[in-house]
Design a protein around this motif. Structure first.
Motif, short mmCIF file in Angstrom:
data_model
loop_
_atom_site.label_atom_id
_atom_site.label_comp_id
_atom_site.label_asym_id
_atom_site.label_seq_id
_atom_site.Cartn_x
_atom_site.Cartn_y
_atom_site.Cartn_z
N PRO A 298 19.01 -10.23 10.48
CA PRO A 298 19.11 -11.68 10.62
C PRO A 298 18.18 -12.48 9.72
CG PRO A 298 17.69 -10.81 12.33
CD PRO A 298 18.17 -9.62 11.54
N LEU A 299 17.31 -11.80 8.90
CA LEU A 299 16.42 -12.57 8.03
C LEU A 299 17.18 -13.14 6.86
CD1 LEU A 299 13.12 -10.48 7.55
CD2 LEU A 299 13.44 -12.64 8.78
N GLY A 300 18.04 -12.30 6.26
CA GLY A 300 18.69 -12.69 5.01
C GLY A 300 20.20 -12.72 5.12
N THR A 301 20.84 -12.66 3.97
CA THR A 301 22.28 -12.91 3.92
C THR A 301 23.11 -11.63 3.76
OG1 THR A 301 21.95 -13.28 1.57
CG2 THR A 301 22.07 -15.23 2.96
N VAL A 302 22.45 -10.46 3.75
CA VAL A 302 23.19 -9.21 3.63
C VAL A 302 23.48 -8.71 5.04
CG1 VAL A 302 23.14 -6.82 2.83
CG2 VAL A 302 22.13 -8.64 1.43
N TYR A 303 24.75 -8.65 5.40
CA TYR A 303 25.06 -8.28 6.78
C TYR A 303 25.09 -6.77 6.96
CZ TYR A 303 26.45 -8.61 11.53
OH TYR A 303 26.45 -8.50 12.89
N GLN A 304 24.54 -6.35 8.06
CA GLN A 304 24.54 -4.92 8.45
C GLN A 304 24.26 -4.89 9.94
OE1 GLN A 304 21.86 -2.83 9.65
NE2 GLN A 304 23.38 -1.19 9.79
N ALA A 305 24.99 -4.04 10.67
CA ALA A 305 24.81 -3.99 12.11
C ALA A 305 25.25 -2.65 12.66
CB ALA A 305 25.65 -5.11 12.76
N GLY A 306 24.98 -2.38 13.92
CA GLY A 306 25.44 -1.13 14.52
C GLY A 306 25.26 -1.13 16.03
#
Ligand SMILES: *Cc1c(COP(=O)(O)O)cnc(C)c1O
Length: 434
Positions: A298-306
């Motif tokens: 959530p800091l930046g604009t590159v999305y990654q999740a799991g």
């Protein structure tokens, strides 16, 4: 281990299970190399494992040199690891929320790897690589990726061309289902060859987002970097302002506590981890400089999740596995591997059977090739028919070797001196009968 002769072509229960599996699971397996296709056998179904051994459903016992493809550096079910998982299990399987042990695992990684300031946990090496590449593209605002033939970086579209073991064992150049556009973003070059890389970088000085490499190749058999290869990658990445990604999914915590980068004293910009950091549970991680890692949501604009990222069981298993590693571990692993490889070399000289033995730390492989193996092309000159006969012979004597000419074997701390003597005896018999 007692001398044994297993009739590997007639394992009744494994055959039965394989037939059932084939009706429900494509090829009967959940990952292609397990199919044993490249060694012209049907897969063995495993019923249990402990220490340095695995057992199949027909109750045969094998010395394990695969160790879940390197994830099990302490062999199967080390007490501390089992206890750690049991303690975690008593507190719940998954929260889908933050918990304290994630910090401990992150700390262990950051303390060990000089180039890692922040780390994000994911569920597999594949995910780690996907995220590293997305980060590199966002950070550099460029698209193209350079990889090296024979290196495997998981099964994401962008890294699937010319990618070692699984793919080359099955004789596939890449994969169907990867679009031409995606494939065209990835340039594949020969490993251990800096001249080609320099030419390419000067041709595309502002288009390369990242160079990704297995600092020691483990996925077309073991291929160590030649002198200065990694340093040249570092220098050229800096010169052309692209990121250097070390894929240390195998080498991380195997070649040293700080992976290949500590052993060879080269800092990458991003590092991908997996296998050992989960100690046999599903996990992956991507780490690097704060400046790059802070681009992640959530800091930046590159999305990654799991959904299951950082799940308590994998994390507990990983922490216990890493905490068992110390200087003596690596000394033991290396001296064991050196002894095994030196003795195999002697046997090959005595018997006149030509082989190439490549090793780095506690990973090694044997190529049935006449000349030195230093890249994918030279690895491919191996005589795979000889390997098949060798593999089958070893297996029938109860040695579970990696089931492909183009895979690495892994030594675990569970292997004992008498296991090595047993292995060497089986080895001698096997290479005489190829
Ligand atoms: C195993 C491996 C991967 C993929 O990891 P998975 O957890 O199987 O997705 C990526 N890179 C390297 C170097 C590997 O050996």
């Amino acid at each position: 281990m007692q001398e044994t002769l297993i009739n590997i072509k007639d394992l009744k229960k494994s055959q039965e299970l394989y037939q059932k599996a084939c009706e429900l699971i494509p090829g009967g397996v959940n990952s292609p190399v397990r199919s044993f296709k490249s060694v012209e056998l049907e897969p063995i179904f495993i019923s249990k494992a402990k220490g340095q051994y695995i057992w199949d459903v027909d109750q045969n016992k094998y010395l394990d040199f695969v160790n879940s493809w390197g994830a099990l550096i302490h062999g199967h079910l080390a007490n501390e690891v089992t206890e750690s998982i049991q303690n975690a299990l008593a507190k719940g399987i998954s929260y889908g929320a933050s918990h304290e042990n994630e910090i401990e695992l992150a700390q262990l990684v950051v303390n060990s790897f000089p180039s890692i300031e922040k780390v994000r946990l994911v569920n597999s090496g594949t995910e780690a690589v996907m995220t590293a590449i997305r980060l590199a593209r966002a950070y550099t605002n460029r698209n193209k990726i350079i990889k090296f033939s024979g290196c495997y970086h998981g099964h994401a579209d962008v890294v699937l061309s010319m990618s070692g073991s699984g793919v080359s064992t099955l004789g596939l150049p890449g994969s169907a289902g990867v679009t031409k556009n995606t494939a065209s973003e990835t340039i594949t070059l020969p490993y251990n060859n800096i001249a080609n890389l320099e030419i390419l970088l000067s041709k595309y000085p502002k288009e390369i987002a990242a160079i990704i490499v297995e600092p020691v190749v483990g996925n077309c058999g073991v291929i160590p970097p030649s002198e200065n290869f990694l340093q040249s990658l570092r220098d050229l990445s800096t010169k052309y302002k692209c990121l250097l990604i070390f894929d240390e999914v195998i080498t991380g915590f195997r070649l040293s506590k700080g992976g290949a980068q500590l052993k060879y004293k080269i800092k990458s910009d991003l590092t991908t981890l997996g296998k050992i950091i989960g100690g046999g549970m599903p996990i992956g991680a991507v780490g690097g400089k704060k400046e790059i890692m802070n681009l992640l949501a959530p800091l930046g604009t590159v999305y990654q999740a799991g959904t299951l990222s950082g799940n308590p069981l994998s994390v507990a298993c990983g922490i216990a596995t890493l905490k068992l590693l110390n200087e003596e571990t690596y000394t033991y692993l290396e001296s064991t591997t050196n002894y095994l490889c030196d003795e195999m070399k002697k046997i090959s000289l005595d018997t006149g059977v030509k082989i190439q033995i490549n090793k780095a730390g506690s990973m090694f492989s044997i190529f049935f090739a006449d000349s030195f193996v230093y890249d994918y092309e030279s690895a491919k000159k191996s005589n795979t028919q000889k390997f098949i006969r060798f593999f089958q012979n070893m297996l029938s004597q109860g040695i579970y070797w990696a089931p492909s000419q183009f895979e690495s074997n892994f030594v675990s701390t569970a292997l004992k001196k008498e296991d090595l003597e047993y292995t060497l005896k089986a080895f001698k018999k096997s290479i005489l009968e190829i």
